[in-house]
Design a protein around this motif. Structure first.
Motif, PDB file in Angstrom:
ATOM      1  N   HIS A   1       7.738  -1.134 -12.020  1.00  0.00           N
ATOM      2  CA  HIS A   1       8.567   0.051 -12.249  1.00  0.00           C
ATOM      3  C   HIS A   1       8.426   1.016 -11.081  1.00  0.00           C
ATOM      4  O   HIS A   1       7.403   1.057 -10.421  1.00  0.00           O
ATOM      5  CB  HIS A   1       8.130   0.766 -13.534  1.00  0.00           C
ATOM      6  N   ALA A   2       9.465   1.822 -10.907  1.00  0.00           N
ATOM      7  CA  ALA A   2       9.436   2.838  -9.835  1.00  0.00           C
ATOM      8  C   ALA A   2       8.506   3.975 -10.231  1.00  0.00           C
ATOM      9  O   ALA A   2       8.452   4.371 -11.394  1.00  0.00           O
ATOM     10  CB  ALA A   2      10.834   3.377  -9.619  1.00  0.00           C
ATOM     11  N   LYS A   3       7.766   4.453  -9.237  1.00  0.00           N
ATOM     12  CA  LYS A   3       6.992   5.689  -9.425  1.00  0.00           C
ATOM     13  C   LYS A   3       7.484   6.656  -8.370  1.00  0.00           C
ATOM     14  O   LYS A   3       6.937   6.700  -7.260  1.00  0.00           O
ATOM     15  CB  LYS A   3       5.493   5.411  -9.263  1.00  0.00           C
ATOM     16  N   PRO A   4       8.553   7.412  -8.694  1.00  0.00           N
ATOM     17  CA  PRO A   4       9.146   8.264  -7.669  1.00  0.00           C
ATOM     18  C   PRO A   4       8.156   9.304  -7.157  1.00  0.00           C
ATOM     19  O   PRO A   4       7.321   9.797  -7.913  1.00  0.00           O
ATOM     20  CB  PRO A   4      10.302   8.960  -8.399  1.00  0.00           C
TER      21      PRO A   4
ATOM     22  N   ALA B   1       0.840  -1.207   0.000  1.00  0.00           N
ATOM     23  CA  ALA B   1       0.000   0.000   0.000  1.00  0.00           C
ATOM     24  C   ALA B   1       0.872   1.253   0.000  1.00  0.00           C
ATOM     25  O   ALA B   1       0.484   2.286  -0.527  1.00  0.00           O
ATOM     26  CB  ALA B   1      -0.929  -0.011   1.215  1.00  0.00           C
ATOM     27  N   PHE B   2       2.075   1.149   0.577  1.00  0.00           N
ATOM     28  CA  PHE B   2       3.020   2.280   0.565  1.00  0.00           C
ATOM     29  C   PHE B   2       3.634   2.428  -0.827  1.00  0.00           C
ATOM     30  O   PHE B   2       3.701   3.510  -1.383  1.00  0.00           O
ATOM     31  CB  PHE B   2       4.109   2.039   1.622  1.00  0.00           C
ATOM     32  N   CYS B   3       4.081   1.307  -1.403  1.00  0.00           N
ATOM     33  CA  CYS B   3       4.694   1.328  -2.742  1.00  0.00           C
ATOM     34  C   CYS B   3       4.821  -0.118  -3.245  1.00  0.00           C
ATOM     35  O   CYS B   3       5.560  -0.916  -2.650  1.00  0.00           O
ATOM     36  CB  CYS B   3       6.064   1.978  -2.684  1.00  0.00           C
ATOM     37  N   PRO B   4       4.144  -0.478  -4.342  1.00  0.00           N
ATOM     38  CA  PRO B   4       4.217  -1.845  -4.849  1.00  0.00           C
ATOM     39  C   PRO B   4       5.639  -2.305  -5.156  1.00  0.00           C
ATOM     40  O   PRO B   4       5.997  -3.458  -4.950  1.00  0.00           O
ATOM     41  CB  PRO B   4       3.362  -1.793  -6.122  1.00  0.00           C
ATOM     42  N   ARG B   5       6.468  -1.369  -5.627  1.00  0.00           N
ATOM     43  CA  ARG B   5       7.860  -1.742  -5.933  1.00  0.00           C
ATOM     44  C   ARG B   5       8.616  -2.081  -4.640  1.00  0.00           C
ATOM     45  O   ARG B   5       9.417  -3.010  -4.604  1.00  0.00           O
ATOM     46  CB  ARG B   5       8.552  -0.587  -6.679  1.00  0.00           C
ATOM     47  N   GLN B   6       8.356  -1.332  -3.584  1.00  0.00           N
ATOM     48  CA  GLN B   6       9.013  -1.641  -2.312  1.00  0.00           C
ATOM     49  C   GLN B   6       8.622  -3.047  -1.850  1.00  0.00           C
ATOM     50  O   GLN B   6       9.446  -3.832  -1.395  1.00  0.00           O
ATOM     51  CB  GLN B   6       8.626  -0.610  -1.237  1.00  0.00           C
ATOM     52  N   CYS B   7       7.334  -3.361  -1.994  1.00  0.00           N
ATOM     53  CA  CYS B   7       6.842  -4.685  -1.596  1.00  0.00           C
ATOM     54  C   CYS B   7       7.568  -5.778  -2.387  1.00  0.00           C
ATOM     55  O   CYS B   7       8.027  -6.776  -1.820  1.00  0.00           O
ATOM     56  CB  CYS B   7       5.326  -4.755  -1.840  1.00  0.00           C
TER      57      CYS B   7
ATOM     58  N   LYS C   1       7.139  11.784  -3.212  1.00  0.00           N
ATOM     59  CA  LYS C   1       7.562  12.250  -1.882  1.00  0.00           C
ATOM     60  C   LYS C   1       7.840  11.076  -0.948  1.00  0.00           C
ATOM     61  O   LYS C   1       8.685  11.136  -0.070  1.00  0.00           O
ATOM     62  CB  LYS C   1       6.465  13.130  -1.277  1.00  0.00           C
ATOM     63  N   HIS C   2       7.060   9.996  -1.133  1.00  0.00           N
ATOM     64  CA  HIS C   2       7.197   8.847  -0.229  1.00  0.00           C
ATOM     65  C   HIS C   2       8.596   8.217  -0.293  1.00  0.00           C
ATOM     66  O   HIS C   2       9.030   7.572   0.644  1.00  0.00           O
ATOM     67  CB  HIS C   2       6.114   7.802  -0.515  1.00  0.00           C
ATOM     68  N   CYS C   3       9.315   8.426  -1.414  1.00  0.00           N
ATOM     69  CA  CYS C   3      10.643   7.805  -1.562  1.00  0.00           C
ATOM     70  C   CYS C   3      11.614   8.281  -0.481  1.00  0.00           C
ATOM     71  O   CYS C   3      12.526   7.548  -0.104  1.00  0.00           O
ATOM     72  CB  CYS C   3      11.226   8.097  -2.942  1.00  0.00           C
ATOM     73  N   SER C   4      11.411   9.510   0.021  1.00  0.00           N
ATOM     74  CA  SER C   4      12.353  10.027   1.022  1.00  0.00           C
ATOM     75  C   SER C   4      12.258   9.234   2.325  1.00  0.00           C
ATOM     76  O   SER C   4      13.181   9.243   3.129  1.00  0.00           O
ATOM     77  CB  SER C   4      12.110  11.511   1.277  1.00  0.00           C
ATOM     78  N   ALA C   5      11.146   8.539   2.550  1.00  0.00           N
ATOM     79  CA  ALA C   5      11.009   7.741   3.775  1.00  0.00           C
ATOM     80  C   ALA C   5      11.295   6.264   3.513  1.00  0.00           C
ATOM     81  O   ALA C   5      11.029   5.419   4.359  1.00  0.00           O
ATOM     82  CB  ALA C   5       9.589   7.897   4.328  1.00  0.00           C
ATOM     83  N   CYS C   6      11.828   5.948   2.329  1.00  0.00           N
ATOM     84  CA  CYS C   6      12.026   4.541   1.960  1.00  0.00           C
ATOM     85  C   CYS C   6      13.492   4.161   2.131  1.00  0.00           C
ATOM     86  O   CYS C   6      14.382   4.829   1.610  1.00  0.00           O
ATOM     87  CB  CYS C   6      11.587   4.343   0.502  1.00  0.00           C
ATOM     88  N   SER C   7      13.730   3.072   2.844  1.00  0.00           N
ATOM     89  CA  SER C   7      15.114   2.656   3.108  1.00  0.00           C
ATOM     90  C   SER C   7      15.725   1.960   1.883  1.00  0.00           C
ATOM     91  O   SER C   7      16.907   1.631   1.891  1.00  0.00           O
ATOM     92  CB  SER C   7      15.162   1.721   4.314  1.00  0.00           C
ATOM     93  N   LEU C   8      14.941   1.747   0.852  1.00  0.00           N
ATOM     94  CA  LEU C   8      15.442   0.993  -0.308  1.00  0.00           C
ATOM     95  C   LEU C   8      15.836   1.876  -1.488  1.00  0.00           C
ATOM     96  O   LEU C   8      16.056   1.375  -2.590  1.00  0.00           O
ATOM     97  CB  LEU C   8      14.391  -0.029  -0.765  1.00  0.00           C
ATOM     98  N   GLN C   9      15.903   3.181  -1.245  1.00  0.00           N
ATOM     99  CA  GLN C   9      16.208   4.111  -2.346  1.00  0.00           C
ATOM    100  C   GLN C   9      17.462   3.719  -3.102  1.00  0.00           C
ATOM    101  O   GLN C   9      17.507   3.765  -4.325  1.00  0.00           O
ATOM    102  CB  GLN C   9      16.412   5.511  -1.795  1.00  0.00           C
ATOM    103  N   GLU C  10      18.502   3.322  -2.346  1.00  0.00           N
ATOM    104  CA  GLU C  10      19.767   2.987  -2.982  1.00  0.00           C
ATOM    105  C   GLU C  10      19.624   1.796  -3.936  1.00  0.00           C
ATOM    106  O   GLU C  10      20.229   1.733  -4.988  1.00  0.00           O
ATOM    107  CB  GLU C  10      20.777   2.643  -1.898  1.00  0.00           C
ATOM    108  N   TRP C  11      18.810   0.826  -3.531  1.00  0.00           N
ATOM    109  CA  TRP C  11      18.576  -0.361  -4.363  1.00  0.00           C
ATOM    110  C   TRP C  11      17.646  -0.038  -5.517  1.00  0.00           C
ATOM    111  O   TRP C  11      17.785  -0.564  -6.614  1.00  0.00           O
ATOM    112  CB  TRP C  11      17.941  -1.479  -3.523  1.00  0.00           C
ATOM    113  N   CYS C  12      16.679   0.817  -5.223  1.00  0.00           N
ATOM    114  CA  CYS C  12      15.614   1.069  -6.200  1.00  0.00           C
ATOM    115  C   CYS C  12      16.043   2.047  -7.282  1.00  0.00           C
ATOM    116  O   CYS C  12      15.691   1.894  -8.445  1.00  0.00           O
ATOM    117  CB  CYS C  12      14.398   1.618  -5.455  1.00  0.00           C
ATOM    118  N   GLN C  13      16.839   3.073  -6.884  1.00  0.00           N
ATOM    119  CA  GLN C  13      17.247   4.131  -7.814  1.00  0.00           C
ATOM    120  C   GLN C  13      16.018   4.704  -8.514  1.00  0.00           C
ATOM    121  O   GLN C  13      15.915   4.637  -9.749  1.00  0.00           O
ATOM    122  CB  GLN C  13      18.231   3.571  -8.856  1.00  0.00           C
ATOM    123  N   PRO C  14      15.067   5.252  -7.772  1.00  0.00           N
ATOM    124  CA  PRO C  14      13.774   5.595  -8.377  1.00  0.00           C
ATOM    125  C   PRO C  14      13.859   6.572  -9.540  1.00  0.00           C
ATOM    126  O   PRO C  14      13.173   6.398 -10.536  1.00  0.00           O
ATOM    127  CB  PRO C  14      12.976   6.189  -7.214  1.00  0.00           C
ATOM    128  N   GLU C  15      14.742   7.605  -9.425  1.00  0.00           N
ATOM    129  CA  GLU C  15      14.771   8.614 -10.492  1.00  0.00           C
ATOM    130  C   GLU C  15      15.317   8.015 -11.788  1.00  0.00           C
ATOM    131  O   GLU C  15      14.715   8.152 -12.846  1.00  0.00           O
ATOM    132  CB  GLU C  15      15.624   9.829 -10.084  1.00  0.00           C
TER     133      GLU C  15
END
Ligand code: SF4
Length: 209
Positions: free
Chosen positions: A168-171, A16-22, A173-187
């Protein structure tokens, strides 16, 4: 509890926070700790370790394991309150931060209540979210809209986990609270997707010429 076909309750909150994170966590087994997640883990450990107790007619049980094969869910409740006079059950989920604009926490809580319903046969009307950062408890009505949304998310997570796909990533505001940014590389991921889209578009146009 160990049935690998059952979906962990936490996966619903992640989806619910982010399907890609899940998918990163539950399909690709990626997990990265940052100070936010570390604080969250500590909070849950502290809550889980508390002894059961009874105060003013309410029994407090911590770290309660639940399993609901019909719903396809399994997990652990931070706290279960039982009113001894009526037998009424009320799940409480502890969160590190503060109340949020999205419904991911409420969905996780509602799914916990639905697991309890399957296990006990008792209809549960309310739950609560306790936010550590602001020391605030929010009561949550488990109404039909929230229940429908929760069932929808269970279905979507079930499909995602059985497909093994990584959306796919949908970057945002929520990305700033996600610990997986480094893995995801949303931008850069999003740029790659728009490049894929443009490449597909141009090759489709060339095919039409
Ligand atoms: S960085 Fe953003 S898009 Fe990537 S998994 Fe986290 S929340 Fe989702």
């Amino acid at each position: 509890m160990d049935d690998p076909h059952l979906i962990p309750l936490s996966a619903l909150q992640h989806y619910a926070f982010c399907p890609r994170q899940c998918a990163l966590i539950h399909n690709s087994q990626v997990w990265s700790e940052n100070w936010l997640t570390a604080q969250g883990q500590l909070l849950h450990q502290r809550v889980d370790q508390g002894e059961p107790e009874t105060r003013k007619g309410v029994r407090y049980e911590r770290g309660v394991l639940v399993s609901a094969p019909r719903l396809g869910l399994t997990g652990k409740l931070d706290l279960l309150e039982k009113e001894l006079a009526s037998g009424t059950l009320l799940p409480v989920e502890y969160k590190r931060g503060k109340p949020k604009s999205h419904d991911a926490d409420a969905i996780q809580l509602c799914a916990q209540a639905m697991c309890l319903e399957e296990m006990t046969g008792q209809f549960i009307t309310r739950g609560a979210l306790w936010y550590w950062q602001v020391r605030h408890r929010t009561d949550v009505e488990l109404g039909s809209t929230l229940r429908e949304r929760t069932l929808q998310v269970i279905e979507q997570v079930s499909r995602l986990l059985s497909s093994g796909e990584l959306p796919h990533a949908k970057p945002g505001k929520h990305c700033s609270a996600c610990s997986l940014q480094e893995w995801c590389q949303p931008e850069s991921q999003a740029k790659d997707c728009s490049m894929d889209y443009l490449t597909d578009l141009f090759s489709a146009e060339e095919d039409n010429q």
